[in-house]
Enzyme design. Structure first.
Site: not given
Length: 348
Positions: A195, A252
């Site tokens: 990610k 994120t």
């Protein structure tokens, strides 16, 4: 209620310190190791860690140590909270100061370039079996800044030994910090590591001023890349719909707390990689992970177009705008075709 324990947290950065706070809030005695004497003195005398968590007062149950031997003394539970690139070095030190089996819970999110090992695999490679009771992964959508403010946060702990995962769940869980368990170690580690690549790319599109449409596309197609590689490596595809997949990806890619998003944003605004890393002052895991994921994609023959173009931006000097143009000019395909192939491979 779990009896109060003594837990060593190895690494006094923002995440290690925030997790030490969670443990202390639960009444556990926390030994927080740092190699920096000045930081140790600040934590013990002022109960602050201003460089990493400015404005936060630390619980008195957190005691910092510059001596790793003192921090680990007679301790059976270690939380490993150091950057991926430092893990081998720190594990080498740990195995010289303990003579009893320990459970290591790692909380870093990365893959080692060249060896292409996940952190769990590095730990098992570096630690003698006689000293390793179990390895647990703690991961999920969790900014240290928000955890330290005791904002509601949910994470996952994963292990091949579910009884140990449940013990770590009990150590950490409270009314602000909810902890789930998962047996899919590969999926949890791959989701948590990759990610960061997509967050770098999302930061670049924001730095270029491309707005929400581009970011939504990156998050969605990025998740497809992560799942595609993860399943090839043995992960359960359903893991990527959970906290360590889409959950961690959203937080994120969209938060100013994210180092990887901030780094990508600076790249999109025209900074070089060296300038960005100097400006950040903290480890940007996504840079190393991009190299590792690029190598993994080649090894497993998996299509990862976002990873490929980001690799060119980071390591081959490709202009970020040209990289986005490359992605948009790709040949046409069916959106659901890849998902069907993934599910077919796993007999879902």
């Amino acid at each position: 209620m779990m009896s109060k324990k003594t837990v060593a947290v190895v690494g006094a950065g923002s995440w290690g310190t925030a997790l030490a706070m969670v443990l202390a809030d639960n009444g556990h005695e926390v030994r927080l190791w740092s190699h920096n004497e000045a930081q140790v003195n600040e934590i013990n005398q002022l109960h602050t860690n201003e460089k990493y968590l400015p404005g936060i007062v630390l619980p008195e149950l957190i005691v910092s140590h510059a001596s790793l031997a003192e921090a680990l003394d007679k301790n059976e539970s270690i939380v490993l909270a150091v950057p991926t690139k430092a893990i081998r070095e720190v594990l080498g030190k740990i195995r010289t100061v303990i003579s009893w089996p320990v459970t290591i819970t790692h909380v870093s999110k990365g893959i080692e370039p060249d060896s292409l090992l996940r952190i769990t695999e590095i730990i098992r490679q570096e630690m003698p079996a006689s000293l390793l009771k179990a390895v647990v992964v703690l991961s999920g959508p969790s900014h240290a800044e928000e955890v330290s403010l005791r904002h509601p946060t949910t994470v996952t702990v994963a292990s091949e030994d579910m009884s140990e995962a449940e013990k770590i769940q009990d150590l950490f869980i409270n009314q602000n910090f909810r902890v789930y368990t998962n047996s899919d170690v590969v999926g949890v580690e791959i989701g948590g590591a990759l990610k960061n690549i997509i967050a770098l790319a999302a930061g670049i599109t924001d730095g270029l001023g491309y707005g929400d449409n581009a970011k939504a596309a990156l998050i969605t197609r990025g998740l497809a890349e992560i799942a595609r590689l993860g399943v090839k490596m043995g992960a359960n595809p359903l893991t990527f719909s959970g906290l360590t997949g889409i959950g961690d990806l959203i937080v994120t890619c969209t938060s100013v707390h994210s180092r990887n998003w901030r780094a990508g944003n600076l790249l999109g605004k025209g900074k070089t990689l060296d300038e960005v890393l100097d400006n950040m002052g903290m480890v940007v895991e996504g840079v190393r992970t991009t190299k590792a994921a690029y190598q993994l994609a080649k090894k497993y023959n998996v299509s990862m177009p976002i990873t490929y173009v980001l690799y060119d931006v980071l390591f081959n000097g490709k202009d970020p705008k040209d990289a986005v143009d490359v992605l948009m000019a790709r040949g046409k395909t069916h959106e659901m075709e890849e998902l069907v192939n993934i599910l077919d491979e796993r007999n879902f």
